[in-house]
Each structure stands twice: as structure tokens, then as C-alpha cells.
Motif scaffolding. Structure first.
Motif, short mmCIF file in Angstrom:
data_model
loop_
_atom_site.label_atom_id
_atom_site.label_comp_id
_atom_site.label_asym_id
_atom_site.label_seq_id
_atom_site.Cartn_x
_atom_site.Cartn_y
_atom_site.Cartn_z
N ILE A 195 -8.21 -81.29 81.30
CA ILE A 195 -8.98 -80.69 82.12
C ILE A 195 -8.80 -79.11 82.41
CG2 ILE A 195 -9.12 -80.85 84.75
CD1 ILE A 195 -8.56 -83.96 84.61
N GLN A 196 -7.78 -78.80 82.27
CA GLN A 196 -7.35 -77.23 82.14
C GLN A 196 -8.01 -76.63 81.32
OE1 GLN A 196 -3.02 -77.41 81.57
NE2 GLN A 196 -2.81 -76.85 83.91
N LYS A 201 -8.68 -94.03 80.02
CA LYS A 201 -8.89 -92.87 80.50
C LYS A 201 -8.81 -91.64 79.67
CE LYS A 201 -6.79 -93.93 84.98
NZ LYS A 201 -5.77 -93.71 85.94
N LEU A 202 -8.31 -91.72 78.62
CA LEU A 202 -8.31 -90.61 77.41
C LEU A 202 -9.52 -90.85 76.67
CD1 LEU A 202 -7.03 -88.54 75.96
CD2 LEU A 202 -5.75 -90.04 74.78
N GLU A 224 -0.93 -88.85 80.79
CA GLU A 224 -1.34 -88.31 82.24
C GLU A 224 -1.48 -86.53 81.97
OE1 GLU A 224 0.62 -90.55 82.02
OE2 GLU A 224 -0.21 -92.25 83.31
N LEU A 225 -0.17 -86.10 81.44
CA LEU A 225 -0.05 -84.78 81.03
C LEU A 225 -1.29 -84.20 80.12
CD1 LEU A 225 1.33 -82.04 81.22
CD2 LEU A 225 2.87 -82.81 79.47
N LEU A 226 -1.39 -84.88 78.93
CA LEU A 226 -2.30 -84.66 77.92
C LEU A 226 -3.86 -84.59 78.66
CD1 LEU A 226 -3.69 -84.32 75.26
CD2 LEU A 226 -3.48 -86.85 74.77
N SER A 273 -11.89 -76.33 82.26
CA SER A 273 -12.21 -75.56 83.09
C SER A 273 -12.04 -74.05 82.74
CB SER A 273 -11.34 -75.70 84.44
OG SER A 273 -10.05 -75.36 84.12
N GLY A 274 -11.67 -73.85 81.51
CA GLY A 274 -11.59 -72.28 80.83
C GLY A 274 -10.26 -71.85 81.01
N ARG A 275 -9.24 -72.75 81.56
CA ARG A 275 -8.05 -72.29 81.59
C ARG A 275 -6.78 -72.48 80.35
NH1 ARG A 275 -5.81 -75.23 86.72
NH2 ARG A 275 -7.33 -76.79 85.93
#
Length: 215
Positions: free
Chosen positions: A71-72, A117-118, A64-66, A75-77
Motif C-alpha cells: 500500500i505504501q 487479501k494478498l 499484514e506487514l507485506l 501511494s508512491g512512498r
């Protein structure tokens, strides 16, 4: 952003393949993520209790953290991965690995293809397929030299969790791979093929058609 996942059994050469591709592309063009950093943390357990955990099961990882970190990045973060200390089976309370967004992200780990999901986050799915005798010899050397393990503990863990989990989860995940690279870092043709596919993205339109849905 192109996300490449590289899976395979313990000692198969996943990291070698990933590093070889990164070396050819240029380290500044690729963000590298090791799934090993995402082992779940159990600070309330004693060292003896942590040593008894099955670290070869897919549920040992905090996917989940991975996924959140991926996703971060998309999004360019900037994201921050945990730092895991295998000698004490715990995450560092103060250190993290800073992950910068990049055109290419390479993730390597035992169960990169085991989690649905991964898998859905991956544009190219790779499985490194290496003979079991070669893999176990590499694991013995690594665990003794890098993780301070004894031969007896390596032997016990291999029979108790490593081999059964490989047969139950890792080997079956090979069916999801778009590319299979036999013998890992020894397979120059396979590494070059993966590099060329990645370069096509870097030098092309910055878009990538996702591979065929999970078979």
C-alpha cells in the motif's frame, strides 16, 4: 503500478523466474520483494523453540506487514521490509530492505497465492510448477550451503512440515494462477510470456485491467 505475484513450492524456481524477468526488463524498472523477508519474528522464544515452528504454514508469514508495504509503494512512498536470518530464525534488529516505488513490483514466495487479501493486491498471479524430486534436491543444496543445515534436519523438516504444507496449501493455490510456468527457470517460453505481458504495461497506457476474479 503493476504488481506481479510468483508462487510455487520450495525449490521450484520462483526466484529464478523473477530474476529472469527483471533482467529482461531492467532492474531499475522493477521493485523486487521476497516473501521470505516477512517471516514472523519471535524474539521472546529460545532458538530451540524457534526451530520447532512450522515455517511452511501460511500463518508463519507477516502478510499484514507485506500488504502494508505494498500500500505504501502504491501511494508512491518508500517502504522497508525486514531482513530475516534463517540461521537463527529471527529478524535483524538493525537491518531492513529499502523498497522504492516503481512501475512494476514483483513478489515471490511460497504462499503469495495462499492468502486471499494478498491475492487481491496482485494484478498478475503466477505459479511455478516443478517436479517434487527436483524441488527437494534444490532445497537440500540451498539449506546446506546457505543456511547451515544438516541432511538429517532437512529430512525431518521435509517430512514434518514441508511436504504436508505443500499438499495442503501451496499446490491448491495453483488454481488462482493466471499463468502457470512448468519447470521454473528452465521454461524460456513461460518467462518470455510473462516478460512480454509486463512490457505491454510499461510501454502502454500505464493502466492494467485486473485479471478475472479468483476462480
Amino acid at each position: 503500478m503493476l504488481i506481479i505475484g510468483i508462487a510455487g513450492g520450495t525449490g521450484s524456481g520462483k526466484t529464478t523466474v523473477a530474476c529472469s524477468v527483471i533482467e529482461r526488463l531492467g532492474s531499475g524498472k522493477v521493485t523486487f520483494i521476497s516473501q521470505d523477508n516477512y517471516y514472523k519474528d519471535y524474539p521472546a522464544l529460545s532458538l530451540k523453540e524457534r526451530e520447532a515452528i512450522n515455517y511452511d504454514h501460511p500463518l508463519a508469514f507477516d502478510n499484514e506487514l507485506l500488504i502494508e508495504n505494498l500500500i505504501q509503494l502504491k501511494s508512491g512512498r518508500t517502504a522497508h521490509a525486514p531482513v530475516y536470518d534463517f540461521t537463527v530464525h529471527a529478524r535483524s534488529a538493525v537491518e531492513t530492505v529499502e523498497l522504492e516505488p516503481n512501475n512494476i513490483v514483483i513478489i515471490e514466495g511460497l504462499h503469495v497465492l495462499s492468502d486471499e487479501k494478498l491475492r487481491e493486491m496482485l494484478d498478475i498471479k503466477v505459479f511455478v510448477d516443478t517436479d517434487p524430486d527436483v524441488r527437494i534436491l534444490r532445497r537440500v543444496l540451498r539449506d546446506i550451503e546457505d543456511r547451515g543445515r544438516t541432511i538429517q534436519s532437512i529430512h525431518d523438516q521435509y517430512l514434518r512440515t514441508v511436504k504436508p504444507m505443500h499438499e495442503a496449501f501451496i499446490e491448491p493455490s495453483k488454481k488462482y494462477a493466471d499463468i502457470i510456468i512448468p519447470e521454473g527457470g528452465e521454461n524460456e517460453v513461460g518467462i518470455q510470456l510473462l516478460t512480454v505481458l509486463t512490457e505491454k504495461y510499461l510501454t502502454g497506457s500505464r493502466t492494467w485491467a485486473k485479471p478475472m476474479a479468483d476462480r
